[in-house]
Design a protein around this motif. Structure first.
Motif, PDB file in Angstrom:
ATOM      1  N   LEU A  68       0.516  -0.799  -0.313  1.00 56.28           N
ATOM      2  CA  LEU A  68      -0.036   0.534  -0.086  1.00 56.28           C
ATOM      3  C   LEU A  68       0.534   1.789  -0.156  1.00 56.28           C
ATOM      4  O   LEU A  68       0.508   1.973  -0.359  1.00 56.28           O
ATOM      5  CB  LEU A  68      -0.739   0.302   1.314  1.00 56.28           C
ATOM      6  CG  LEU A  68      -2.492  -0.755   1.403  1.00 56.28           C
ATOM      7  CD1 LEU A  68      -2.890  -0.715   2.425  1.00 56.28           C
ATOM      8  CD2 LEU A  68      -3.024  -0.544   0.188  1.00 56.28           C
ATOM      9  N   THR A  69       1.879   1.017   0.491  1.00 55.82           N
ATOM     10  CA  THR A  69       3.139   2.747   0.429  1.00 55.82           C
ATOM     11  C   THR A  69       3.962   2.879  -0.109  1.00 55.82           C
ATOM     12  O   THR A  69       4.854   3.391  -1.012  1.00 55.82           O
ATOM     13  CB  THR A  69       4.024   2.543   2.242  1.00 55.82           C
ATOM     14  OG1 THR A  69       4.559   1.448   2.175  1.00 55.82           O
ATOM     15  CG2 THR A  69       2.841   2.995   3.110  1.00 55.82           C
ATOM     16  N   GLY A  70       3.773   1.080  -1.331  1.00 57.11           N
ATOM     17  CA  GLY A  70       4.817   1.429  -1.925  1.00 57.11           C
ATOM     18  C   GLY A  70       6.219   1.035  -2.261  1.00 57.11           C
ATOM     19  O   GLY A  70       7.203   1.389  -2.812  1.00 57.11           O
ATOM     20  N   SER A  71       6.279   0.620  -0.552  1.00 57.32           N
ATOM     21  CA  SER A  71       8.352   0.547   0.120  1.00 57.32           C
ATOM     22  C   SER A  71       8.586  -0.811  -1.412  1.00 57.32           C
ATOM     23  O   SER A  71       7.965  -1.927  -1.279  1.00 57.32           O
ATOM     24  CB  SER A  71       8.150   0.560   1.544  1.00 57.32           C
ATOM     25  OG  SER A  71       6.912   1.917   1.953  1.00 57.32           O
ATOM     26  N   PRO A  72       9.588  -0.526  -1.038  1.00 56.97           N
ATOM     27  CA  PRO A  72      10.338  -1.479  -2.123  1.00 56.97           C
ATOM     28  C   PRO A  72      10.775  -2.758  -0.888  1.00 56.97           C
ATOM     29  O   PRO A  72      11.152  -2.211  -0.208  1.00 56.97           O
ATOM     30  CB  PRO A  72      11.995  -1.225  -2.778  1.00 56.97           C
ATOM     31  CG  PRO A  72      12.188  -0.080  -1.756  1.00 56.97           C
ATOM     32  CD  PRO A  72      10.811   0.808  -1.411  1.00 56.97           C
ATOM     33  N   VAL A  73      10.472  -4.086  -1.530  1.00 58.01           N
ATOM     34  CA  VAL A  73      10.915  -5.453  -0.617  1.00 58.01           C
ATOM     35  C   VAL A  73      12.838  -5.324  -1.097  1.00 58.01           C
ATOM     36  O   VAL A  73      12.485  -5.905  -2.194  1.00 58.01           O
ATOM     37  CB  VAL A  73       9.799  -6.194  -0.825  1.00 58.01           C
ATOM     38  CG1 VAL A  73       9.925  -7.293  -0.254  1.00 58.01           C
ATOM     39  CG2 VAL A  73       8.573  -5.778  -0.526  1.00 58.01           C
ATOM     40  N   GLY A  74      12.744  -5.715   0.256  1.00 58.82           N
ATOM     41  CA  GLY A  74      14.505  -5.916   0.213  1.00 58.82           C
ATOM     42  C   GLY A  74      14.843  -6.684   0.964  1.00 58.82           C
ATOM     43  O   GLY A  74      14.357  -7.421   1.826  1.00 58.82           O
ATOM     44  N   TRP A  75      16.638  -6.323   1.476  1.00 61.92           N
ATOM     45  CA  TRP A  75      16.818  -7.557   1.821  1.00 61.92           C
ATOM     46  C   TRP A  75      16.833  -7.843   3.866  1.00 61.92           C
ATOM     47  O   TRP A  75      16.224  -8.483   4.137  1.00 61.92           O
ATOM     48  CB  TRP A  75      18.282  -6.886   1.713  1.00 61.92           C
ATOM     49  CG  TRP A  75      19.155  -8.131   0.879  1.00 61.92           C
ATOM     50  CD1 TRP A  75      19.023  -7.367   0.023  1.00 61.92           C
ATOM     51  CD2 TRP A  75      19.421  -9.923   0.607  1.00 61.92           C
ATOM     52  NE1 TRP A  75      20.415  -8.700  -0.521  1.00 61.92           N
ATOM     53  CE2 TRP A  75      20.296  -9.657  -0.173  1.00 61.92           C
ATOM     54  CE3 TRP A  75      18.839 -10.460   1.599  1.00 61.92           C
ATOM     55  CZ2 TRP A  75      20.399 -11.063  -0.685  1.00 61.92           C
ATOM     56  CZ3 TRP A  75      19.205 -12.337   1.236  1.00 61.92           C
ATOM     57  CH2 TRP A  75      19.423 -12.180   0.144  1.00 61.92           C
ATOM     58  N   PRO A  76      16.517  -6.174   4.139  1.00 64.24           N
ATOM     59  CA  PRO A  76      15.657  -5.594   5.161  1.00 64.24           C
ATOM     60  C   PRO A  76      14.728  -6.716   5.756  1.00 64.24           C
ATOM     61  O   PRO A  76      13.989  -7.377   6.373  1.00 64.24           O
ATOM     62  CB  PRO A  76      16.077  -4.450   5.532  1.00 64.24           C
ATOM     63  CG  PRO A  76      16.587  -3.989   4.519  1.00 64.24           C
ATOM     64  CD  PRO A  76      16.831  -5.160   3.761  1.00 64.24           C
ATOM     65  N   GLU A  77      13.354  -6.429   4.744  1.00 62.57           N
ATOM     66  CA  GLU A  77      12.004  -7.207   4.967  1.00 62.57           C
ATOM     67  C   GLU A  77      12.395  -8.986   4.581  1.00 62.57           C
ATOM     68  O   GLU A  77      11.477  -9.360   5.131  1.00 62.57           O
ATOM     69  CB  GLU A  77      11.033  -6.574   3.417  1.00 62.57           C
ATOM     70  CG  GLU A  77      11.320  -5.042   3.857  1.00 62.57           C
ATOM     71  CD  GLU A  77      12.401  -4.256   3.326  1.00 62.57           C
ATOM     72  OE1 GLU A  77      11.892  -3.490   3.600  1.00 62.57           O
ATOM     73  OE2 GLU A  77      13.030  -4.384   2.687  1.00 62.57           O
ATOM     74  N   ALA A  78      12.732  -9.475   3.885  1.00 62.62           N
ATOM     75  CA  ALA A  78      13.021 -10.118   3.360  1.00 62.62           C
ATOM     76  C   ALA A  78      13.414 -10.758   4.692  1.00 62.62           C
ATOM     77  O   ALA A  78      13.713 -12.123   4.883  1.00 62.62           O
ATOM     78  CB  ALA A  78      14.185 -10.837   2.572  1.00 62.62           C
ATOM     79  N   VAL A  79      14.230 -10.430   5.028  1.00 60.99           N
ATOM     80  CA  VAL A  79      14.750 -10.815   6.711  1.00 60.99           C
ATOM     81  C   VAL A  79      14.093 -10.836   7.743  1.00 60.99           C
ATOM     82  O   VAL A  79      13.999 -12.624   8.536  1.00 60.99           O
ATOM     83  CB  VAL A  79      16.622 -10.027   7.414  1.00 60.99           C
ATOM     84  CG1 VAL A  79      17.154 -10.443   8.882  1.00 60.99           C
ATOM     85  CG2 VAL A  79      17.763 -10.685   6.530  1.00 60.99           C
TER      86      VAL A  79
END
Length: 98
Positions: free
Chosen positions: A69-80
């Motif tokens: 909803l916020t359009g935030s990219p999914v990177g390493w921190p989110e994957a962790v």
């Protein structure tokens, strides 16, 4: 994210968590996955083990929805964090069963 969107995500998460926990408890009761009381227990009758398993997927789905909803990219921190949630769910489930 607006206050209204945040409120909707919060309420949807609470509803999903409640529904998944109820489903998990029904399954656990049906399969007799119960914690039987002993001298150290704080309960007097058998209670299901593992009802928290419904909370982890609800949180993961809510967080993914908030990122989307916020359009935030999914990177390493989110994957962790997602990997940590999965690990927490597996370890918690194993602990409840053993």
């Amino acid at each position: 994210m607006s206050a209204l969107t945040l409120s909707i995500v919060f309420l949807a998460t609470a509803g999903l968590g409640t529904a998944l926990t109820r489903a998990a408890l029904a399954y656990l009761r049906h399969r007799a996955v119960l914690d039987r009381p002993n001298e150290r227990s704080s309960h007097a009758r058998p209670v299901p083990r593992g009802g928290g398993i419904g909370v982890v997927p609800a949180f993961a789905i809510a967080w993914a929805a908030a990122l989307w909803l916020t359009g935030s990219p999914v990177g390493w921190p989110e994957a962790v964090v997602f990997a940590g949630l999965a690990l927490l769910a597996v370890v918690g489930w194993w602990d409840d069963l053993h």
